[in-house]
Design an enzyme around this catalytic site. Structure first.
Site, PDB file in Angstrom:
ATOM      1  N   GLU A 163     -11.389 -17.818  30.916  1.00  0.00           N
ATOM      2  CA  GLU A 163     -10.363 -18.865  30.775  1.00  0.00           C
ATOM      3  C   GLU A 163      -9.895 -19.125  29.339  1.00  0.00           C
ATOM      4  O   GLU A 163      -9.912 -20.264  28.875  1.00  0.00           O
ATOM      5  CB  GLU A 163     -10.872 -20.167  31.405  1.00  0.00           C
ATOM      6  CG  GLU A 163     -11.305 -19.994  32.849  1.00  0.00           C
ATOM      7  CD  GLU A 163     -11.888 -21.259  33.475  1.00  0.00           C
ATOM      8  OE1 GLU A 163     -12.094 -22.244  32.749  1.00  0.00           O
ATOM      9  OE2 GLU A 163     -12.135 -21.244  34.683  1.00  0.00           O
ATOM     10  N   GLU A 268     -13.373 -15.328  42.297  1.00  0.00           N
ATOM     11  CA  GLU A 268     -13.946 -16.621  42.689  1.00  0.00           C
ATOM     12  C   GLU A 268     -13.136 -17.169  43.847  1.00  0.00           C
ATOM     13  O   GLU A 268     -12.521 -18.216  43.755  1.00  0.00           O
ATOM     14  CB  GLU A 268     -13.945 -17.605  41.510  1.00  0.00           C
ATOM     15  CG  GLU A 268     -14.671 -17.078  40.294  1.00  0.00           C
ATOM     16  CD  GLU A 268     -14.771 -18.098  39.144  1.00  0.00           C
ATOM     17  OE1 GLU A 268     -14.529 -19.293  39.378  1.00  0.00           O
ATOM     18  OE2 GLU A 268     -15.089 -17.680  38.019  1.00  0.00           O
TER      19      GLU A 268
HETATM   20  C1  GLA Z   1     -14.524 -21.866  37.096  1.00  0.00           C
HETATM   21  C2  GLA Z   1     -15.719 -21.101  36.544  1.00  0.00           C
HETATM   22  C3  GLA Z   1     -16.796 -21.004  37.569  1.00  0.00           C
HETATM   23  C4  GLA Z   1     -17.050 -22.299  38.266  1.00  0.00           C
HETATM   24  C5  GLA Z   1     -15.791 -22.785  38.861  1.00  0.00           C
HETATM   25  C6  GLA Z   1     -16.035 -24.029  39.638  1.00  0.00           C
HETATM   26  O1  GLA Z   1     -13.746 -21.141  37.916  1.00  0.00           O
HETATM   27  O2  GLA Z   1     -15.384 -19.816  36.133  1.00  0.00           O
HETATM   28  O3  GLA Z   1     -17.980 -20.611  36.927  1.00  0.00           O
HETATM   29  O4  GLA Z   1     -17.567 -23.246  37.373  1.00  0.00           O
HETATM   30  O5  GLA Z   1     -14.873 -23.012  37.818  1.00  0.00           O
HETATM   31  O6  GLA Z   1     -17.184 -23.959  40.392  1.00  0.00           O
END
Ligand code: GLA
Length: 380
Positions: A163, A268
């Site tokens: 990020e 994710e």
């Molecule tokens: C982001 C992070 C993850 C996790 C999510 C929420 O996407 O990369 O590690 O913390 O937020 O669970």
């Protein structure tokens, strides 16, 4: 008359028999998730501490059957693994890697550099003043060499940087950027390469479907590549919902990243089925009944209509992934089953969300079957 009745009954019985047989065969031969996509990409899941320590045997059973890759939800984040300057805590991370090896998983480490879940001391010098570039770079290098080095050859891929780009494509204003300058991404990749030359090294981010972010990430990866830094994967965190992203937007990003010559991963994935709380962010709804009904509409079960909508959404996404299976190396769900999802507690605490493929009783949901059918339909 009696005979006719008998014949009708017989015919009905026969029809019921065939129906049971067909459904039975369909289910008996239903492939598992990882089998369904075995020629396409890994199917991953994020694991919490209970799962990592083997205290959730139902999850372990699902993992063994359906998944081919694991990522730790929190265990390898800086604050968990390196809470104090001279203190590392590898208990959970060790257990995670051993579990992955036992289950023959493609093991992913998450994450080496992020602006969240990183302790405050990282950005301070010994007297508590803001650290300078040299101190922070040295800390980053030591952290990466220690953590990646410990699992050299055992953790197969790392989210090196998480990020770092804003939705508009600009660099995110973090302490990493402020103190080190904009080569911090390059440095993190260099240190990780130094620690394990054979590990795959990734860049990972959310909202990757937004055009501004897409362009910013393409720019950033091109720049790394022009400096001779190899990036082995770009992760699109799939924290998505019913109305975002448009499939075309997700597709445009898959294509744009693949054009860089880098494999794409959905890292994710979860599909949020609950209303966006807008101004109620972080609210605790347990005290307010009216708010509760509005923000937590399905406390006991997901209505069939929403269940079907979720199934269709998952099918659409997986059809897209399957279409681009030559560019996608992994699809990781952010959890094994609904009960463990972070979306039960974010952005509002204490809601019942249903974002994954297995329900709170570890049973496959219609979305699971819809995902499997994406491949089955293609094969028929
Ligand atoms: C982001 C992070 C993850 C996790 C999510 C929420 O996407 O990369 O590690 O913390 O937020 O669970």
């Amino acid at each position: 008359m009696k005979r006719r009745k008998q014949a009708i009954t017989n015919r009905c019985l026969l029809a019921v028999f065939w129906a049971i047989l067909v459904v039975g065969i369909a289910f008996a031969s239903a492939p598992t998730l990882k089998q369904a996509f075995v020629h396409d990409f890994y199917i991953g899941a994020a694991l919490n501490q209970r799962q990592i320590f083997g205290a959730d045997s139902s999850s372990t059973a699902l993992l063994r059957e359906h998944f081919s890759s694991i990522t730790p939800e929190n265990t390898l984040k800086w604050q968990a693994v390196h809470p104090k300057p001279d203190e590392y805590d590898f208990a959970a991370a060790d257990s995670f890697v051993v579990l992955g090896e036992r289950l023959k998983m493609f093991i992913v480490g998450h994450t080496l550099l992020w602006h969240h879940q990183t302790p405050g001391w990282v950005f301070k010098d010994a007297s508590g003043n803001p650290a300078n570039r040299e101190i922070l770079l040295q800390r980053l290098q030591q952290h990466i060499l220690t953590v990646v080095g410990r699992y050299k050859g055992r953790i197969h891929g790392w989210d090196v940087v998480n990020e770092a780009i804003e939705d508009d494509g600009e660099m995110r204003k973090t302490k990493w950027l402020e103190i080190i300058g904009d080569d911090f991404i390059q440095k993190a990749f260099e240190y990780a390469r130094q620690a394990d030359p054979d590990a795959q090294l990734y860049y990972n981010d959310f909202n990757m479907w937004k055009p501004g972010k897409r362009q910013g990430v393409v720019r950033m990866i091109r720049e790394l590549q022009s400096k001779g830094i190899r990036v082995d994967g770009i992760g699109l965190q799939g924290h998505w919902g019913f109305d975002y992203p448009l499939l075309e937007e997700a597709e445009a990003s898959i294509l744009a990243f693949a054009e860089l010559g880098v494999p794409v991963m959905i890292t994710e994935m979860d599909v949020n089925v609950l209303p966006n709380p807008g101004s109620y962010r972080g609210a605790d709804i347990s005290q307010n009944f009216e708010l509760q009904k509005k923000l937590n509409p399905y406390p006991d079960m997901l209505p069939d209509s929403v269940q079907d909508k979720l199934a269709r959404r998952y099918a659409d996404f997986f059809a897209l992934f399957h279409k681009h299976r030559d560019k996608i190396s992994r699809v990781t769900l952010w959890g094994v089953y609904d009960g463990q999802s972070w979306l039960n507690n974010w952005p509002v605490r204490g809601r019942a969300n249903y974002p994954l493929l297995f329900d709170r009783h570890y049973q496959p949901k219609p979305a699971f079957h819809a995902v499997i059918n994406v491949v089955r339909d293609k094969e028929m």
